[in-house]
Write an enzyme that holds these catalytic residues in place. Structure first.
Site, PDB file in Angstrom:
ATOM      1  N   HIS A 108       0.807  -1.224   0.000  1.00 47.44           N
ATOM      2  CA  HIS A 108       0.000   0.000   0.000  1.00 47.44           C
ATOM      3  C   HIS A 108       0.843   1.280   0.000  1.00 47.44           C
ATOM      4  O   HIS A 108       0.551   2.243   0.728  1.00 47.44           O
ATOM      5  CB  HIS A 108      -0.971   0.001   1.170  1.00 47.44           C
ATOM      6  CG  HIS A 108      -2.047  -1.044   1.068  1.00 47.44           C
ATOM      7  ND1 HIS A 108      -2.520  -1.514  -0.132  1.00 47.44           N
ATOM      8  CD2 HIS A 108      -2.732  -1.732   2.028  1.00 47.44           C
ATOM      9  CE1 HIS A 108      -3.460  -2.424   0.081  1.00 47.44           C
ATOM     10  NE2 HIS A 108      -3.603  -2.577   1.385  1.00 47.44           N
ATOM     11  N   HIS A 181      -9.627   2.014   0.784  1.00 45.67           N
ATOM     12  CA  HIS A 181      -9.512   0.825   1.624  1.00 45.67           C
ATOM     13  C   HIS A 181     -10.580   0.798   2.712  1.00 45.67           C
ATOM     14  O   HIS A 181     -10.294   0.482   3.876  1.00 45.67           O
ATOM     15  CB  HIS A 181      -8.117   0.770   2.252  1.00 45.67           C
ATOM     16  CG  HIS A 181      -7.657  -0.614   2.606  1.00 45.67           C
ATOM     17  ND1 HIS A 181      -8.263  -1.380   3.578  1.00 45.67           N
ATOM     18  CD2 HIS A 181      -6.652  -1.371   2.110  1.00 45.67           C
ATOM     19  CE1 HIS A 181      -7.644  -2.536   3.671  1.00 45.67           C
ATOM     20  NE2 HIS A 181      -6.648  -2.565   2.789  1.00 45.67           N
ATOM     21  N   GLU A 312     -11.629  -3.627  -2.832  1.00 48.58           N
ATOM     22  CA  GLU A 312     -10.699  -2.587  -3.251  1.00 48.58           C
ATOM     23  C   GLU A 312     -10.528  -2.640  -4.777  1.00 48.58           C
ATOM     24  O   GLU A 312      -9.826  -3.499  -5.303  1.00 48.58           O
ATOM     25  CB  GLU A 312      -9.350  -2.779  -2.564  1.00 48.58           C
ATOM     26  CG  GLU A 312      -9.427  -2.831  -1.047  1.00 48.58           C
ATOM     27  CD  GLU A 312      -8.238  -3.544  -0.450  1.00 48.58           C
ATOM     28  OE1 GLU A 312      -7.092  -3.098  -0.676  1.00 48.58           O
ATOM     29  OE2 GLU A 312      -8.446  -4.565   0.233  1.00 48.58           O
TER      30      GLU A 312
END
Length: 355
Positions: A108, A181, A312
Site C-alpha cells: 500500500h 480501503h 478494493e
C-alpha cells in the site's frame, strides 16, 4: 432533506498540521464524512428499508486512533495499492527500489503511503450534488517512487451512491495504482462479523498468491473453487475450507479479474446483501480488478477479525513485475483516471433511481 456540506476541525498532528472533516449529505438520506488525513472515508450512513440510517464503514472516533491503527481503514491508498514483490521493479530498464514495510515486500505504497498524508481541500460544492475534491502532491522519490505525482480524489454523493473519481499526473515516468480501503459492514459498523453477507463478484478468474501474498502470475478460473462468487454466496460459507489459498491468507485476500475489464464508464464488479435488513451495496468501477479481503487480520479495538470486508477496486497487485498484467505505468503528459461507485439501490428513499 436537502443537499448540504460542512467542514470542521477533526484533530491536530504532532507536527502541528490540522486535520479537517468534510461532511456531505444529500436529499436521499446519505451522509459521508471524509477526513483530510489520508483522504479517509470515516463514515458512510445509508438508510435501510425501514428508513433508519446506519453507518456501513468501519472507522474511528479520533485522529490518534487512525494514526495508531493498522489496516488502512477508509484511506486512499497510493502510490501503489496492494503489494510489490521485494519492494522493487524495473521501469524502462532501470531498477527501482521502494519502501519495504511488509518484509520482504511493499504494501500500500510503503511506510508513509497516501493514507498517512494530509490532503488539501481543493473544492467543495453542494449542488447539483454534494462533493469534495482533495489534492495531494507526492514528491519525486517519495517512498522511493520516481516522479512528482499530483493526485486528486473527488467524493460525490450522487442520488443513492457515493462516487469516487481519481486523477493523477506525473513529471517523470512512474507507476500508480489507487484505491479506497474502506471496510464495510452492511449491518452497521461494530455490529459483529460479516460472514453471513451474501457476495457476488463478476469475475471468472482470480490471481493466486504465494506465501508472501504476491501473485504467482497465474489467472486461475474460479470454477469449482471456493473463490467462485458468480452467484450470491455467504462470505463465510467456504472460508474455512482446507484450500491452500484460503489457508495462506486466513480467508480471502485475493485479486479478482473482472469480466468487464477496464476503461469506459463504471460497470458492476460486485454486489453484497445483508440478509437481515436486506440492505444491498453494489460496487461499480472502471478498474480491471477488485481485491476481496475478508478482514482476516483486523485485531484492534473496537474491531475484530472479519468484522468488515473490503472490495478494493484496483489494477492487479505487483503488476510492474508481471508484463502480462494490465499496465500501471504513468508517463509525463498522460492522465491517470479511475472511478468507483458504491451504490445502494434498495435504499427506501431512492428505490428505482439510478446514480
Amino acid at each position: 432533506m436537502v443537499n448540504s456540506i460542512e467542514r470542521r476541525r477533526f484533530g491536530h498532528l504532532p507536527d502541528g498540521d490540522d486535520v479537517d472533516a468534510v461532511v456531505l449529505r444529500n436529499a436521499n438520506g446519505l451522509r459521508a464524512k471524509i477526513l483530510t488525513y489520508g483522504a479517509t472515508l470515516a463514515v458512510l450512513e445509508v438508510p435501510d428499508r425501514d428508513g433508519r440510517s446506519r453507518n456501513v464503514v468501519l472507522g474511528f472516533a479520533t485522529l490518534d486512533d487512525y494514526r495508531q491503527a493498522r489496516g488502512h481503514l477508509g484511506g486512499v491508498i497510493g502510490r501503489y495499492a496492494n503489494r510489490l514483490c521485494n519492494g522493487r521493479f524495473t521501469l524502462d530498464g532501470r531498477d527501482v527500489r521502494v519502501s519495504v514495510n511488509e518484509p520482504p515486500n511493499t504494501l500500500h505504497g510503503g511506510a508513509q503511503g497516501f493514507d498517512r498524508a494530509v490532503w488539501r481541500v481543493e473544492a467543495l460544492q453542494s449542488d447539483p450534488a454534494p462533493a469534495v475534491t482533495l489534492a495531494h502532491v507526492s514528491p519525486d522519490g517519495d517512498q522511493g517512487f520516481p516522479g512528482r505525482v499530483d493526485v486528486r480524489v473527488r467524493y460525490t454523493l450522487v442520488t443513492n451512491a457515493l462516487r469516487l473519481d481519481y486523477t493523477a499526473t506525473t513529471d517523470r515516468t512512474t507507476v500508480i495504482n489507487l484505491t479506497n480501503h474502506s471496510y464495510f459492514n452492511l449491518r452497521g459498523a461494530g455490529s459483529g462479523d460479516v460472514l453471513d453477507h451474501e457476495l457476488l463478484i463478476d469475475a471468472d478468474a482470480f490471481t493466486p498468491i504465494d506465501q508472501y501474498f504476491i501473485p504467482t502470475g497465474e489467472r486461475r478460473p474460479v470454477t469449482g473453487t471456493p473463490f467462485d462468487f458468480r452467484t450470491p454466496t455467504p462470505i463465510g460459507s467456504r472460508i474455512g475450507l482446507a484450500d491452500e489459498q484460503l489457508v495462506r491468507a486466513r480467508g480471502y485476500d485475493h485479486n479478482y479479474v473482472l469480466q468487464s475489464g477496464s476503461g469506459g464508464d463504471p460497470v458492476l464488479a460486485a454486489r453484497v446483501r445483508e440478509p437481515l435488513s436486506g440492505l444491498t451495496m453494489e460496487v461499480l468501477t472502471t478498474e480491471p480488478g477488485v481485491q476481496f479481503y475478508s478482514g482476516n487480520f483486523l485485531n484492534g479495538r473496537p474491531y475484530r477479525a472479519r468484522d468488515g470486508f473490503c472490495l478494493e477496486t484496483q489494477h492487479f497487485p505487483d503488476s510492474p513485475n508481471h508484463p502480462d498484467f494490465p499496465s500501471t505505468v504513468l508517463r509525463p503528459g498522460e492522465v491517470f483516471q479511475s472511478a468507483t461507485i458504491f451504490r445502494f439501490p434498495f435504499s427506501p428513499l431512492s428505490r428505482g433511481e439510478e446514480s
